[in-house]
Design an enzyme around this catalytic site. Sequence first.
Site: not given
Length: 465
Positions: A324, A417
Amino acid sequence: MTAVMIQGCTSWAGKSLLTTALCRWYARQGLKVAPFKAQNMSNNARVVDGGEIGVAQWLQARAAGVEPEVRMNPVLLKPEAGTSQVVRLGRVDEELSRRPWRDRSEALWPTVEAALAELLDEYDLVVVEGAGSPAEINLAANDIVNMRVAERAAAPVLLAVDIDRGGAFAHLYGTWALLPPEHRQRIRGFVLNRFRGDASLLPPGPQQLQDLTGVPTVGVVPMVRHDLPDEDGAALRAPARGGLPPVAIVRYPAASNLDEFALLEQVADVRWVTAPWHLDGAATVLLPGSKHVSSDLEWLRSTGLFAAVRTAAGRPGVRVLGVCGGLQLLGRRLEDPHGVDGAGEGLGLLPLTTTFEPEKLVRRRSLTLPSLDGPWAGLSGLAVDGYEIRQGRTVLDGDGSQPLVVSAGNVAGWYLHGLFEGPVVLEALFGARPSRTLDDTFELLADVVDEHVDTAVLRSLAGLS
């Protein structure tokens, strides 16, 4: 309409772990249990239906065997420079985020009260976690998470202290003494948490404390070795172990979602990195998520880690991976036309440009990983589940596509994630699967409750015969 509440004398008294343990223990008794924390402060969040909640409540719901949802953590504060972003019922509230801290509580209380009331109505038992200490008298007028919640839920309170830090009896007595009488009477038991001493040395302390307060000590909980992430997600629970592949996770100041690497510690020698020499000998360098990518980029430069990560990427046999915000850092450029995060030149290890947008993207995702080569080939075609929490939109330089996963030689990044919680991903990258699951840990914690807490008191507090 039954609730039990865990409060603490201090932050880091073990409230989250005890709440998790009680969620599983009460679920074992046949109750439909929900966790609840009115307001949590953490940059470690999980995506559920409706938005994001703190990871602690996500874990507690899993321990209770129910689906995590936004009402279980109706207010999440995500720290930012000098303030915090307010997430109300899973979504960012920009107007409240701009208000001074003391002006927020009364605006948030109706949300807290409504979420709590609904859970009390729908579940047999709500296990409530407090925050900080109920005796923070400077904050009492703005309380929406400790005794105000206990009163609204008509909840008896267990007060926990970290005895490993010392001064436990003073902490318990001082907290009790600072509370007004109507709040003192809610405290039904003290819990000495993280005990690893000689139990024969505790008397006459518990009895003397009961003589002073009228409150019995109902639990002496040992220091428990477990696999759950700490609240901040980045604290090793054991010394480095030889024979496992060394993984260096860069912990910049605004690092987020670090909890997703808890299972990685079972299959790798994890090091939390804050200086360039910490990368020495690492076979994998991992850049985690970030709440403020541009400020963490400047931190990388100021510490020398910017150059160190680039150097590591040029070493044979070293993999560099970004998740991310880490993916964004690996790119060439950060652009910020709306003043969301800040612009800057990235590490330049992936051909990517990220533009920050005002609207946060929060969603769960399932996908099949694309065909990858080099050290990432073992990931090709794996079916994975994860979640996205981000404000950046990243494009591949040249064709303008927006990849969720991208690699170039020994450098890779992905936007999802949670992939490090998938056994197949860990096995593909590190050659082993975790030997213990989350459910194993929940069962362990419930066993600890059975052995070290007065379960007759727990049953009575929940209205069980």
